[in-house]
Enzyme design. Sequence first.
Site, PDB file in Angstrom:
ATOM      1  N   ASP A 299       0.851  -1.190   0.000  1.00 62.96           N
ATOM      2  CA  ASP A 299       0.000   0.000   0.000  1.00 62.96           C
ATOM      3  C   ASP A 299       0.892   1.248   0.000  1.00 62.96           C
ATOM      4  O   ASP A 299       2.116   1.175   0.157  1.00 62.96           O
ATOM      5  CB  ASP A 299      -0.960  -0.022   1.200  1.00 62.96           C
ATOM      6  CG  ASP A 299      -2.209   0.823   0.939  1.00 62.96           C
ATOM      7  OD1 ASP A 299      -2.192   1.647   0.004  1.00 62.96           O
ATOM      8  OD2 ASP A 299      -3.208   0.675   1.672  1.00 62.96           O
ATOM      9  N   GLU A 488     -10.463   6.919   4.762  1.00 65.17           N
ATOM     10  CA  GLU A 488      -9.391   6.342   5.587  1.00 65.17           C
ATOM     11  C   GLU A 488      -9.461   6.881   7.027  1.00 65.17           C
ATOM     12  O   GLU A 488     -10.540   7.184   7.541  1.00 65.17           O
ATOM     13  CB  GLU A 488      -8.030   6.573   4.934  1.00 65.17           C
ATOM     14  CG  GLU A 488      -7.985   5.941   3.531  1.00 65.17           C
ATOM     15  CD  GLU A 488      -6.596   5.852   2.923  1.00 65.17           C
ATOM     16  OE1 GLU A 488      -5.622   5.570   3.625  1.00 65.17           O
ATOM     17  OE2 GLU A 488      -6.496   6.047   1.692  1.00 65.17           O
TER      18      GLU A 488
HETATM   19  C1  BGC Z   1      -3.803   9.901  -1.890  1.00 58.75           C
HETATM   20  C2  BGC Z   1      -4.580   8.639  -1.690  1.00 58.75           C
HETATM   21  C3  BGC Z   1      -3.846   7.783  -0.760  1.00 58.75           C
HETATM   22  C4  BGC Z   1      -3.548   8.546   0.513  1.00 58.75           C
HETATM   23  C5  BGC Z   1      -2.724   7.781   1.447  1.00 58.75           C
HETATM   24  C6  BGC Z   1      -3.559  10.569  -0.564  1.00 58.75           C
HETATM   25  O1  BGC Z   1      -2.810  11.721  -0.710  1.00 58.75           O
HETATM   26  O2  BGC Z   1      -4.505  10.751  -2.717  1.00 58.75           O
HETATM   27  O3  BGC Z   1      -4.766   7.928  -2.855  1.00 58.75           O
HETATM   28  O4  BGC Z   1      -4.621   6.670  -0.506  1.00 58.75           O
HETATM   29  O5  BGC Z   1      -2.871   9.725   0.264  1.00 58.75           O
HETATM   30  O6  BGC Z   1      -3.488   6.920   2.169  1.00 58.75           O
HETATM   31  C1  BGC Z   2      -5.191   3.082   0.451  1.00 56.76           C
HETATM   32  C2  BGC Z   2      -5.506   2.050  -0.591  1.00 56.76           C
HETATM   33  C3  BGC Z   2      -5.433   2.651  -1.960  1.00 56.76           C
HETATM   34  C4  BGC Z   2      -4.108   3.321  -2.164  1.00 56.76           C
HETATM   35  C5  BGC Z   2      -3.992   4.001  -3.516  1.00 56.76           C
HETATM   36  C6  BGC Z   2      -3.942   3.823   0.130  1.00 56.76           C
HETATM   37  O1  BGC Z   2      -3.777   4.872   1.015  1.00 56.76           O
HETATM   38  O2  BGC Z   2      -5.054   2.453   1.708  1.00 56.76           O
HETATM   39  O3  BGC Z   2      -6.769   1.512  -0.342  1.00 56.76           O
HETATM   40  O4  BGC Z   2      -5.668   1.660  -2.912  1.00 56.76           O
HETATM   41  O5  BGC Z   2      -3.915   4.298  -1.182  1.00 56.76           O
HETATM   42  O6  BGC Z   2      -4.756   5.130  -3.595  1.00 56.76           O
END
Ligand code: BGC
Ligand code: BGC
Length: 598
Positions: A299, A488
């Site tokens: 991830d 998240e």
């Molecule tokens: C991104 C997400 C990513 C997250 C980290 C954000 O800045 O746009 O895609 O999942 O950071 O969890």
């Molecule tokens: C998230 C994932 C996601 C990835 C890409 C991460 O922060 O936990 O679910 O697929 O970002 O955006």
Amino acid sequence: MQQTEQTVYQDASRSVDERVQDLLAQMTLAEKIGQMTQVEKNSITPEEVTQYFIGSILSGGGGNPTPNNVHEWRKMVLSFMDASLQTRLGIPMIYGVDAVHGHSNVVGAVIFPHNVGLGATRDADLVERVAQVTASEVLATNVHWDFAPAVSVPQDVRWGRSYEGFSENTELVTEMGVAYLRGLQCKNEHGEWVLASVKHFAGDGGTEWDSRKDMPYSSSTNWQAASLNWRIDQGDTRVDEATLRKIHLAPYKQTIDAGAENIMVSFSSWNGLKMHAHEYLLTQVIKGEWGFEGFLVSDWMAIDQISEDYYEAVTTSINAGLDMIMVPFDHKKFITTLTEAVQKGDVTQERIDDAVSRILRSKFNLGLFEQPITNESHVEAFGSDAHRALAREAVQKSLVLLKNDGVLPLPKSANVALAGLPADDIGFACGGWTIDWQGKPGPITPGASLFEGLQIQLDEGVVYSKDGDFGAKADISVVVIAELPYAEGEGDRADLTLSEADQALIKKVRGQCDKLVLVIYSGRTLVITPVVDLCDAIVAAWLPGTEANAIADVLVGNVPFTGKSAYTWYKSMDQLPLSNLQASGEDPLYPFGHGLTY
Ligand code: BGC
Ligand code: BGC
């Protein structure tokens, strides 16, 4: 190389294994490590994709081109694809996105209900069709990889990712997860399909609430540091192995058996050990015991959490079994570090070859070498009425009627007053992971609101006041309340009781109508005990997406309520998490599976 002569790996009539072996034998270490590298699209140019032999590019949540539309997306992905095809061996890159409820980053895409709503439909066939349409919209942008389905089994709805889980119940998650995987990976008439990423392995839904203040990241791109939320997301799942297997691992085994070729590893830990460092689960269980032949992707910047020493983070994660690293920003640092580790013998050449073979296998299976560009016809179907009709069906079937004293269905001739800002707001209806990572209120993408639906379905239309100031008394009022969009750990909440403002709105409207219908937009079950008695009917609409007007179809009785809650509704916060309630022997407000009908 002679144009007339194809080498084995270029010959589609050869078996995938032969092609993988042939290609691997021709690759340099730099080309192999490039395949294992996944970079965020704003952190790299197409020229660098060629230069570093990059295997994969991704858009994170909100990683959109400007302007954000299907055509621009198609061009953007194409530029990276072209760059990868210009490398010595012409290995196509694979582009990944979070199309987690439709192609949810793209303006104009059909946005389906989040998984919490799909779970309530209990309709695996519908979920498979939803994933098929999602695949078509993903392919319209030249993308072949979707970081979905989440097969999380959320045990504590204080978790900000609860809505990504179909249910708190493992069997239901498994059934829906398998259906979703089948839909994404089903070959279309052009022979194309979308690679699913089953995530997040494992136990992401089982983490414990933690009042820690220290965030695991120490980087400058530390978006978590600014926020004090993140109390359960990315946390620790503290259960014994039998429990982990029963509740959290089962969906992975079943999706692998159904053809999953990619699994995303979880930020979280199991009994204190980061999943990204977990050799036993990643290698011994998934690849050994279950015979998984696909690849494991990390991830977002998650390996950085293993150790402050990046060399150790890289060697530990690759040796634990990670095959591709979502770096996502500093690919040069990752490539240099892994190269050094191989040269020093801290990562073996066999481990690299195994990782690269797994990645290449999926690229061959997907047909990327023959058809790196998707069929143009998907663009026309993108966001089409046919796709929207399916989303409308999904919304209708996802609604759960929690309470009804007979006020529903609304008589079409009724004098109805509608209150609440979310009633006419697509951003609220979509929630997180829509256009932006966190989502946001407002007209973020084309869609139809509940207000628009009621206007059409009721003979006299509907009087609408977002603040519930009607002036005259209505027979029936519909009040719509919502959680603010989040994604998240930003959505981790200690208290899920309805806010004072929501309670005040309900009370205010109560004084101006004979019957009150409450409609809730939320990514999870909330504590609604303080308002239950004020409402004559209560509808859980989850996060319905762009076709929120479909709620009106059910409120007026054109379509029956059939949804069954895939999560428990708690009486009070003391009853959480689920294990607490189960141990207490108390009754919840509404149990798992609750849902009235007419
Ligand atoms: C991104 C997400 C990513 C997250 C980290 C954000 O800045 O746009 O895609 O999942 O950071 O969890
Ligand atoms: C998230 C994932 C996601 C990835 C890409 C991460 O922060 O936990 O679910 O697929 O970002 O955006």
